[in-house]
Enzyme design. Structure first.
Site, PDB file in Angstrom:
ATOM      1  N   ASP A 483       0.811  -1.219   0.000  1.00  0.00           N
ATOM      2  CA  ASP A 483       0.000   0.000   0.000  1.00  0.00           C
ATOM      3  C   ASP A 483       0.841   1.265   0.000  1.00  0.00           C
ATOM      4  O   ASP A 483       0.358   2.332  -0.353  1.00  0.00           O
ATOM      5  CB  ASP A 483      -0.830   0.060   1.295  1.00  0.00           C
ATOM      6  CG  ASP A 483      -2.039  -0.829   1.246  1.00  0.00           C
ATOM      7  OD1 ASP A 483      -2.568  -1.048   0.142  1.00  0.00           O
ATOM      8  OD2 ASP A 483      -2.454  -1.296   2.319  1.00  0.00           O
TER       9      ASP A 483
HETATM   10  C1  BGC Z   1      -1.194  -0.501   5.891  1.00  0.00           C
HETATM   11  C2  BGC Z   1      -0.369   0.606   6.404  1.00  0.00           C
HETATM   12  C3  BGC Z   1      -0.373   1.775   5.483  1.00  0.00           C
HETATM   13  C4  BGC Z   1      -1.748   2.136   5.001  1.00  0.00           C
HETATM   14  C5  BGC Z   1      -1.676   3.137   3.890  1.00  0.00           C
HETATM   15  C6  BGC Z   1      -2.540  -0.019   5.435  1.00  0.00           C
HETATM   16  O1  BGC Z   1      -3.214  -1.019   4.780  1.00  0.00           O
HETATM   17  O2  BGC Z   1      -1.325  -1.442   6.896  1.00  0.00           O
HETATM   18  O3  BGC Z   1       0.927   0.158   6.610  1.00  0.00           O
HETATM   19  O4  BGC Z   1       0.177   2.855   6.135  1.00  0.00           O
HETATM   20  O5  BGC Z   1      -2.423   1.021   4.518  1.00  0.00           O
HETATM   21  O6  BGC Z   1      -2.911   3.524   3.432  1.00  0.00           O
HETATM   22  O1  IFM Z   2      -1.187  -5.513   1.403  1.00  0.00           O
HETATM   23  C1  IFM Z   2      -1.453  -4.626   2.432  1.00  0.00           C
HETATM   24  C2  IFM Z   2      -2.752  -5.008   3.042  1.00  0.00           C
HETATM   25  O2  IFM Z   2      -3.799  -4.967   2.113  1.00  0.00           O
HETATM   26  C3  IFM Z   2      -3.079  -4.137   4.224  1.00  0.00           C
HETATM   27  N1  IFM Z   2      -2.024  -4.107   5.170  1.00  0.00           N
HETATM   28  C4  IFM Z   2      -0.734  -3.788   4.638  1.00  0.00           C
HETATM   29  C5  IFM Z   2      -0.351  -4.627   3.456  1.00  0.00           C
HETATM   30  C6  IFM Z   2       0.980  -4.143   2.873  1.00  0.00           C
HETATM   31  O3  IFM Z   2       0.947  -2.794   2.586  1.00  0.00           O
END
Ligand code: BGC
Ligand code: IFM
Length: 811
Positions: A483
């Site tokens: 992400d």
């Molecule tokens: C992740 C985070 C990230 C965020 C960004 C989440 O799904 O766990 O690490 O900061 O998305 O939007």
């Molecule tokens: O792949 C993502 C997931 O969808 C949500 N938590 C963090 C992961 C890595 O960014």
């Protein structure tokens, strides 16, 4: 250091001190009513949606930590204590917390009084039961005052914690001799309320927090408990609570049980507006009657145990390796069911008010629970697919209550479409339920746009085909699995001043990780086309896949590993050419799992590079070197300090990809080593470093660049649960569902001399005994099925209801 131990016979983790490094929690409930409960009785309850139907309050990020919960106080003369230690923190003579399958038992002993608080959510009912067993272990008669206390949340947890000008005036309750009804907003909605009750005559009660705790008091020292009596307060606004007081006398050796319940009642729509706002208590009375005596509560506990027994019986291992057995048989699968129930909504780190269901997350979670609850996996696939757009892209998240796509987060994560293929193909391999592909499923939840599920998969596949960049690699969009790798977060005019224009799909940034996914799941899609007699489509799909595979092997290759991406300027990310972020874990795992570079030796080289550059004693870090400063052209990944989260943390989710990839090359020793390094049971002894629960995975462990290397964060709700179970059950132990039956292909540490797996599959039960006296890591020499030699390694499908004996000899 440990703070407890596994009790495998009882399928529990037993915590022996309340002062764990962080609250160690469990989940109660598996249908509509859920509670989180910590080892000191902290936590909260909700009905279906942790944001919109929150029953009790919980203050996240509070100091002291974890004070809100399901608290029972025992006043014994001048001493007040809790069986779970908090909130009074009165030192106990003995303490234990047993977290089991959908239940938790907190046991405390003080001055010869033993108290066990047993919490669970019965199957088929919308309530939490808290049964208190009090035993007088002393040799004199005792007089005790017991108080049970919860603080109600005014339903919408966000509004509850922000809109005080309104909410201090809306709270309302009704009381009966043994029950407190929380009916805030009932006069407007007249459809749901909560009830907090006891099956034992109540001595006194409170429903106003100020009366129970004292205006400047709190749960650590409630005024009413100190006084030994509640005041019969009725909440008019402010903070409605449920507090029930029962005076108890116990002869020496005597034991008494008292039940407290917290229920949620929803009246049918047709009963709305039939009365002036006085709640209809019929359903609540029926609920209380279901648990009026102890035998009923016992029966509900037994039914819950049967339920879990049946869920877990689909995959059971005996390997003689104690830690492996306990993780495979219990904790991996348990965590998979929790991610199925919660997605990423409610944990001690997910507030239940933020993210809904993730498209990508839910598809991956399904890989871990499809064998446990195939029918529910089917529903889930159809729900997820309905949030897809007609061009194959998808809302990144949707709300569990409405099942509608979440517009705030929007779309543009270009890996999302392919995860739908991954989930559906896994479901088909498990069930053989081909008709699901014909189910009519709307696009964008618009029934007018319904198409067969297969058409959704087709558009998922085509989305990648039509979103390729200058190197022939898939465009990354806002981000892919990572992400935080936001390669399109910059000004359109490089060289002028950089400005974040907000995530948008850039014209050129490409992802080698999505290339790996496209090859892996694209092939699974082509296989479905074959089965549906769509030969031309399958051939065309394979041509597209071959082209992307070539791009990954050339433009995606850096010399000793797969590159991660190309940024919006066409510069490589995850390359020796970079100063930081030279090598990333994700494309190595995904490309090798897809089989890319197996023949050319690139796959083996990529995994060697992972071992050399990314491995640590606590697992494989996400990339190296960590980013030391914020980089506008890379986005959020570089906003974390080095070693945390996506900036070179050990992101547990993708460690299993490396382990799976190692098995693709026959490296059983290394595959198991990677599995073991992050596996909770194997790192129980470093709980003081790891800090989160030693029975489940956390999302992230601080990487070697972090000052707190080895410290985990964000336990429970992570895709690690599903991927680890896939890794160990399919890639390592090698029991792999295929479209035609179970394929047997173990890739294990050479020291494992054998094991047996009992696997329920398409209605039959397979007892699979694997003999590895040859001490190899990979390779099946022979298989017999019910005594007859089998050609190949795919077990023929057995009739539902039958039991099959399979003998596998490795060598
Ligand atoms: C992740 C985070 C990230 C965020 C960004 C989440 O799904 O766990 O690490 O900061 O998305 O939007
Ligand atoms: O792949 C993502 C997931 O969808 C949500 N938590 C963090 C992961 C890595 O960014």
């Amino acid at each position: 250091m440990r703070f407890g131990h596994f009790d495998d016979a009882r399928r529990e983790y037993v915590i022996t001190t309340p002062q764990t490094p962080l609250p160690w929690i469990n989940y109660l409930g598996s249908e509509d009513f859920f509670s989180l409960v910590s080892n000191t009785a902290g936590g909260y309850s909700f009905y279906r949606d942790a944001r919109l139907r929150r029953l009790t309050r919980y203050r996240y990020n509070s100091s002291p930590l974890d004070m809100d919960g399901h608290h029972i106080y025992i006043k014994d003369g001048g001493t007040v204590w809790n069986p779970g230690w908090q909130p009074t923190k009165t030192p106990l003579d003995r303490y234990s917390c047993r977290h089991g399958l959908g239940y938790t038992i907190l046991e405390g002993e003080k001055d010869g009084i033993c108290a066990a608080q047993e919490l669970f959510v019965p199957k088929g009912d919308a309530c939490e039961l808290d049964r208190l067993t009090l035993t007088n272990c002393s040799d004199r008669p005792r007089e005790l005052d017991v108080f049970s206390y919860v603080e109600f949340c005014l339903w919408d947890a966000v509004d509850d914690s922000t809109n005080f000008q309104r909410n201090f005036s809306t709270g309302e309750v009704e009381v009966e001799p043994c029950a407190i009804y929380h009916k805030t907003e009932y006069r407007e909605r007249r459809d749901h309320y909560a009830v907090f009750w006891s099956n034992t005559p109540v001595t006194s009660f409170d429903t106003a927090r100020d009366a129970f705790c004292g205006v400047y008091g709190g749960p650590a020292d409630p005024q009413a408990v100190r006084a030994g009596h509640c005041s019969g307060s009725i909440a008019h606004g402010w903070a409605p609570v449920g507090a029930l007081h029962i005076h108890v006398t116990l002869a020496p050796g005597e034991e008494k049980k008292i039940l407290f319940g917290l229920g949620y009642i929803e009246n049918p729509q047709e009963e709305k507006f039939t009365d002036p706002g006085v709640i209809n208590k019929t359903r609540a009375h029926a609920m209380m009657a279901r648990y009026a005596d102890d035998a009923q509560v016992d029966a509900a506990r037994a039914a819950l145990a049967d339920h879990w027994e049946s869920l877990l019986s689909g995959y059971q291992l005996q390997s003689g390796e104690e830690k492996l057995d306990r993780m495979v048989n219990l904790w991996h699968q348990y965590q998979c069911m929790v991610t199925f129930n919660m997605s990423r909504s409610a944990s001690y780190y997910e507030s239940g008010t933020g993210r809904g269901m993730g498209f990508r997350d839910s598809c991956q979670d399904l890989l871990g629970f499809v064998h446990i609850v195939p029918a529910r996996a089917r529903e889930r696939i159809l729900d997820i697919a309905a949030t897809q757009f007609e061009d194959g892209s998808a809302y990144h998240q949707y709300q569990p209550l409405t099942k509608k796509g979440n517009r705030d987060v929007g779309t543009g994560f270009n890996d999302d479409p392919l995860w739908l293929i991954a989930a559906t193909a896994a479901y088909l391999r498990e069930t053989g339920d081909w008709p699901i592909l014909e189910e009519q499923v709307p696009f964008e939840n618009d029934e007018r746009k319904a198409q067969p599920l297969m058409e959704h998969l087709r558009r998922s596949f085509r989305f990648t085909c039509t979103h390729l960049g200058p190197h022939g690699l898939p465009l990354i969009g806002r981000a892919d699995w990572n992400d935080c790798l936001n390669l399109n977060c910059f000004s359109e005019h490089p060289g002028e001043s950089f400005q974040i224009t907000g995530p948008s799909e850039g014209p050129v940034a490409e992802s080698v990780f999505i290339a790996g996914m496209f090859v892996k799941y694209g092939r699974e899609y082509a296989e479905l086309c074959d089965r549906l007699q769509l030969a031309d489509e399958a051939a065309a799909a394979r041509r597209s896949i071959d082209a992307v595979e070539q791009a990954a092997l050339t433009a995606g290759w850096d010399g000793a590993w797969f590159r991660r991406a190309y940024d919006a300027f066409g510069n490589p990310v995850g390359s020796r050419e970079c100063t930081e972020g030279q090598i990333f874990i994700e494309p190595q795992g995904m490309c090798v799992m897809a089989g890319i570079g197996r023949e050319t030796g690139q796959a083996a080289q990529a995994l060697r590079s992972v071992e050399e550059r990314l491995d640590t004693p606590y697992g494989v870090v996400l990339h190296q070197p960590a980013y030391t400063s914020y980089q506008l052209n890379l986005g959020e990944i570089s906003s974390y300090p080095p070693g945390y989260k996506e900036n070179a943390g050990i992101f547990c989710h993708n460690n299993p990809w490396i382990s799976c990839a190692e098995t693709m090359l026959g490296h059983g020793d290394r595959a198991f080593e990677v599995y073991r390094k992050t596996c909770p049971a194997y790192i129980e002894d470093i709980s003081e470093i790891h800090r989160t629960e030693p029975y489940v995975y956390s999302q992230m462990v601080a990487g070697r660049d972090a000052p707190t290397f080895g410290e985990a964060k964000n336990s429970w709700l992570t895709g690690t649960a599903a991927w680890t179970f896939v890794n160990v059950s399919q890639y390592i132990l090698g029991i792999q569902p295929t479209l035609d039956g179970l394929r047997i292909d173990p890739c294990i540490p050479h020291t494992l001399t054998g094991y047996t797996v009992t696997r329920r599959y398409r209605g039959a039960v397979y007892h699979i005994a694997v003999d590895n006296t040859a001490a190899v890591q990979h390779g099946v020499q022979s298989i017999t099925v019910d005594g007859k030699a089998l050609a190949g390694n795919v077990l023929p499908l057995a009739a539902a209801g039958t039991t099959v004996q399979v003998q596998v000899t490795m060598g």
